[in-house]
Motif scaffolding. Sequence first.
Motif, short mmCIF file in Angstrom:
data_model
loop_
_atom_site.label_atom_id
_atom_site.label_comp_id
_atom_site.label_asym_id
_atom_site.label_seq_id
_atom_site.Cartn_x
_atom_site.Cartn_y
_atom_site.Cartn_z
N SER A 28 0.70 -1.29 0.03
CA SER A 28 -0.11 0.03 0.15
C SER A 28 0.74 1.38 -0.03
O SER A 28 1.82 1.35 0.88
N ILE A 29 0.55 2.11 -0.92
CA ILE A 29 1.38 3.34 -1.11
C ILE A 29 0.44 4.68 -0.93
O ILE A 29 -0.67 4.68 -1.70
N ARG A 30 0.81 5.20 0.15
CA ARG A 30 -0.04 6.57 0.25
C ARG A 30 0.19 7.77 -0.53
O ARG A 30 1.37 7.72 -1.30
N PRO A 31 -0.72 8.51 -1.10
CA PRO A 31 -0.41 9.80 -1.99
C PRO A 31 0.90 10.48 -1.38
O PRO A 31 1.01 10.71 -0.19
N GLY A 32 1.81 10.79 -2.29
CA GLY A 32 2.90 11.79 -1.73
C GLY A 32 4.12 10.83 -1.04
O GLY A 32 5.23 11.42 -0.97
N GLU A 33 3.72 9.53 -0.88
CA GLU A 33 5.11 8.62 -0.34
C GLU A 33 6.13 8.54 -1.22
O GLU A 33 5.96 8.51 -2.09
N ARG A 34 7.21 8.40 -0.44
CA ARG A 34 8.48 7.74 -1.07
C ARG A 34 8.73 6.43 -0.50
O ARG A 34 9.11 6.21 0.43
N HIS A 35 8.42 5.44 -1.38
CA HIS A 35 8.72 4.08 -1.31
C HIS A 35 9.92 3.38 -1.88
O HIS A 35 9.91 3.55 -3.15
N LEU A 36 10.56 2.61 -1.30
CA LEU A 36 11.56 2.06 -1.92
C LEU A 36 11.34 0.40 -2.00
O LEU A 36 11.08 -0.09 -0.92
N ILE A 37 11.45 -0.31 -3.19
CA ILE A 37 11.47 -1.71 -3.09
C ILE A 37 12.95 -2.19 -3.22
O ILE A 37 13.66 -1.94 -4.20
N ILE A 38 13.30 -2.96 -2.63
CA ILE A 38 14.77 -3.63 -2.51
C ILE A 38 14.61 -5.23 -2.65
O ILE A 38 13.43 -5.95 -2.34
N ARG A 197 5.15 16.86 -3.85
CA ARG A 197 4.56 15.80 -3.07
C ARG A 197 3.13 15.51 -3.36
O ARG A 197 2.42 14.64 -2.89
N GLU A 198 2.62 16.17 -4.64
CA GLU A 198 1.35 15.71 -5.19
C GLU A 198 1.69 14.10 -5.78
O GLU A 198 0.64 13.42 -6.27
N THR A 199 2.72 13.68 -5.96
CA THR A 199 3.41 12.59 -6.73
C THR A 199 3.96 11.65 -5.88
O THR A 199 4.82 11.76 -5.01
N ALA A 200 3.46 10.46 -5.50
CA ALA A 200 3.87 9.34 -4.74
C ALA A 200 5.09 8.83 -5.81
O ALA A 200 4.98 8.45 -6.94
N VAL A 201 6.14 8.32 -5.10
CA VAL A 201 7.41 8.14 -5.92
C VAL A 201 7.48 6.45 -5.31
O VAL A 201 7.93 6.34 -4.07
N VAL A 202 7.57 5.39 -6.21
CA VAL A 202 8.16 3.94 -5.83
C VAL A 202 9.22 3.86 -6.64
O VAL A 202 9.17 3.86 -7.64
N MET A 203 10.27 3.54 -5.97
CA MET A 203 11.69 3.16 -6.53
C MET A 203 12.24 1.70 -6.35
O MET A 203 12.36 1.49 -5.22
N ILE A 204 12.85 1.17 -7.42
CA ILE A 204 13.65 0.15 -7.15
C ILE A 204 14.98 0.70 -7.39
O ILE A 204 15.42 1.38 -8.31
N GLU A 205 15.93 0.11 -6.42
CA GLU A 205 17.27 0.92 -6.67
C GLU A 205 18.09 -0.06 -5.76
O GLU A 205 18.00 -0.36 -4.69
#
Length: 248
Positions: A28-38, A197-205
């Motif tokens: 689950s990703i909230r609006p504006g969240e910065r989420h990392l997938i490892i 912050r209007e954009t949620a960012v989900v990143m693989i890195e």
Amino acid sequence: MTASLALEIRNLNKAFGGLPVTQDVSMSIRPGERHLIIGPNGAGKTTLFNQVTGDLKPNSGQIKLFGTDVTRFAPHRRAHAGLSRTYQIITLFAHDTLEHNVSLALLGLRRTRWQMWRPLSRYDELAAEARRTLDRVGLLHLANHPVSDIAYGEKRRVELAMALVQQPKVLLLDEPLAGLSNTERSTVKALIASIPRETAVVMIEHDMDTALDLAETVTLLNYGRVIVDGPRDAVIADERTREVYLGP
């Protein structure tokens, strides 16, 4: 609860040749969240992104964007719903200009009638927005250059511009720092940090030092399963994260 989430993934499963690649993945990703997938190579991270964007269809499970079930939506319909992404392997038109590449990314989201014999540069609104976005990533001075003439790190920024010009509500970044020099990494990191912050960012890195500076929450995948998920510090401190990914 669901309607308040930017992106909701529930029990997503995908198999190739009978072998599971994602297994009951929920996130689950909230609006504006910065989420990392490892996770290790082959953990299913990019496969998960491909299912979220519609490039791959899951065998089962559900994907919602802002409460709307998009599991069966085509990729362009997900883009219209506010989803955009970059790719691990750069996908640009090498012989076209930077402005042309960014304009093409925007064209599909506009109701402008496109005439194939008319150059994109003649669509003033598209060209102006493409140039504004190139300026945002520091590449306006190269707008009329072909992509084949620019450096690898600049190509990464063009791809980011192509995603940002769509004004996404959810942005997926697949290894945006891969192959960059230290200077280029600092530049791209600053660009990601500047996304509103209007954009949620989900990143693989895999560049953990840089990625963790940007992330608020983290999901660890291994063999297609979620091993740990939660606030950044808690996930990094979890012994399962050290065992599976970070090492002792």
